[in-house]
Enzyme design. Structure first.
Site, short mmCIF file in Angstrom:
data_model
loop_
_atom_site.label_atom_id
_atom_site.label_comp_id
_atom_site.label_asym_id
_atom_site.label_seq_id
_atom_site.Cartn_x
_atom_site.Cartn_y
_atom_site.Cartn_z
N PRO A 191 5.93 -1.46 2.00
CG PRO A 191 4.37 -2.81 0.89
CD PRO A 191 5.38 -2.82 2.02
CB CYS A 192 5.84 4.11 0.95
SG CYS A 192 5.88 4.27 -0.84
#
Length: 389
Positions: free
Chosen positions: A70-71
């Site tokens: 996840p960014c």
């Protein structure tokens, strides 16, 4: 090549790599809608679910481990300390999975912000973890607009090879990128669709008008931005056409559209005054007051949510032809699929007692995905290195 995928989403890696003959051994996805997409398209590939429970996963032999953790947060404080945000911890979980399965290759993707997070120390910790596990690595920022889709999408890609950094570097770096004279890129005001030897057909597939190899041109950095933002949708999937906030009427672009975004002149692609000059389509973030407006190129697709969400998320970009009288409208899901390089209707699956999923979860899943065309390029480069080493 056999691969395992984590944070799988709607599987850009599989769409890119299965045509190369690669086979997925497992997925890892917990979100309901992407999991439904995986089950629809790959019913025989196990989705192992929560990647933090990897120690419970069955044995598997894989040549490649791929994932984009996840960014939303990247806060890797170090290999010996905890994390402020548990989502950032998944970057280290990715390393632990690599240690468990020991693939020859690892491919990891994230936003460019990882390079500056915590002064670069977080990204350094991730790379240090790869080295500790015995992987040589290289990393590079790649922009999807230079690989055959009309979307500005810059992402960091890390490629690691067990025991040798030179093989990893051979995947991501080319002579043009190292010589100080990079291949020509997209120039201001250039009509790429009219001049490019290669373009994208209505499904986003690279093709060559002169019988040459578009893939080779893309790998050499010579492929101009080809058109994928086309709309021959016409409610073909039974969806209601989306409307912009404020009730602006949607006007779908119809007709035989085979070139770039500048074919929004009611599908004709050229002016009616005989000059043959294209009428550009202007694309911009729907709630950024047009600050990022650009002709013939879409802003980065985000994980679309709601109008009150953060400026970097929320609704999909909006488009409007430069021709007078054309209304502003939001990109439709099928257009977003094309901008990421997916086949039309990849996310138009039965979902929650509906014949076709609602637009909301489709927008979110597409915006969270990787660009298929970039993943295909990386896969082909890995194949080339495998063939010569």
């Amino acid at each position: 090549m056999r691969y395992g995928s984590v944070c799988s989403g709607i599987e850009a890696a599989s769409v890119a790599w299965e045509p190369l003959g690669w086979t997925p051994q497992f997925f890892s996805e917990i979100e309901p809608f992407p999991s439904a997409v995986l089950a629809h398209h790959w019913p025989d590939v196990p989705n192992l679910g929560d990647m933090t429970k990897f120690k419970e996963w069955p044995d598997a032999t894989i040549d490649v481990l791929v994932g984009g953790t996840p960014c939303q947060s990247f806060s890797v404080a170090g290999l010996r300390r905890g994390l402020d945000d548990p989502r950032g911890n998944l970057a280290l979980t990715f390393l632990a999975i690599a240690d468990q399965y020991r693939p020859r290759w690892v491919v990891w993707e994230n936003v460019p912000g990882v390079l500056s997070s915590n002064g670069g120390r977080d990204f350094g910790a991730f790379l240090g973890g790869l080295v500790k596990l015995g992987y040589g690595f290289s990393y590079r920022v790649l922009d999807a607009q230079y690989f055959g889709v009309a979307q500005r999408r810059r992402r960091v890609f890390v490629v690691g090879h067990l025991g040798d950094w030179r093989r990893a570097a051979a995947v991501l770096f080319e002579r043009e990128s190292l010589s100080g004279n990079p291949a020509p890129r997209r120039g201001p005001g250039q009509d790429a669709a009219a001049d490019a030897e290669c373009s994208a057909d209505a499904a986003g597939t690279l093709r060559a008008s002169d019988g040459g190899s578009c893939v080779d041109q893309a790998m050499a950095g010579h492929l101009q931005v080809a058109g994928t933002l086309t709309a021959t949708y016409a409610e073909q999937a039974g969806q209601d056409l989306a409307t912009m906030e404020g009730g602006l009427q949607v006007q779908a672009i119809t007709g035989d559209i085979t070139h770039a975004l500048n074919t929004a002149n009611n599908g004709k692609g050229f002016s009616e005054d005989g000059t043959g000059r294209g009428v550009p389509t202007i694309a911009f973030t729907a709630k950024d007051y047009g600050a990022d407006a650009q002709a013939d190129l879409s802003p980065t697709l985000r994980a679309g949510g709601h109008a009150a969400s953060h400026a970097n998320a929320g609704v999909m970009p909006a488009i409007c032809s430069a021709r007078p009288g054309m209304a502003v409208r939001r990109l439709m899901p099928v257009e977003c699929e094309r901008l990421q390089g997916f086949p039309d209707g990849h996310t138009a699956i039965p979902y929650r007692n509906k014949a076709i999923a609602a637009d909301g979860p489709r927008y979110k899943a597409i915006g969270n995905s990787m660009a298929v065309v970039v993943m295909e390029w990386i896969g082909r480069r890995i194949e080339q290195v495998e063939a010569i080493t």
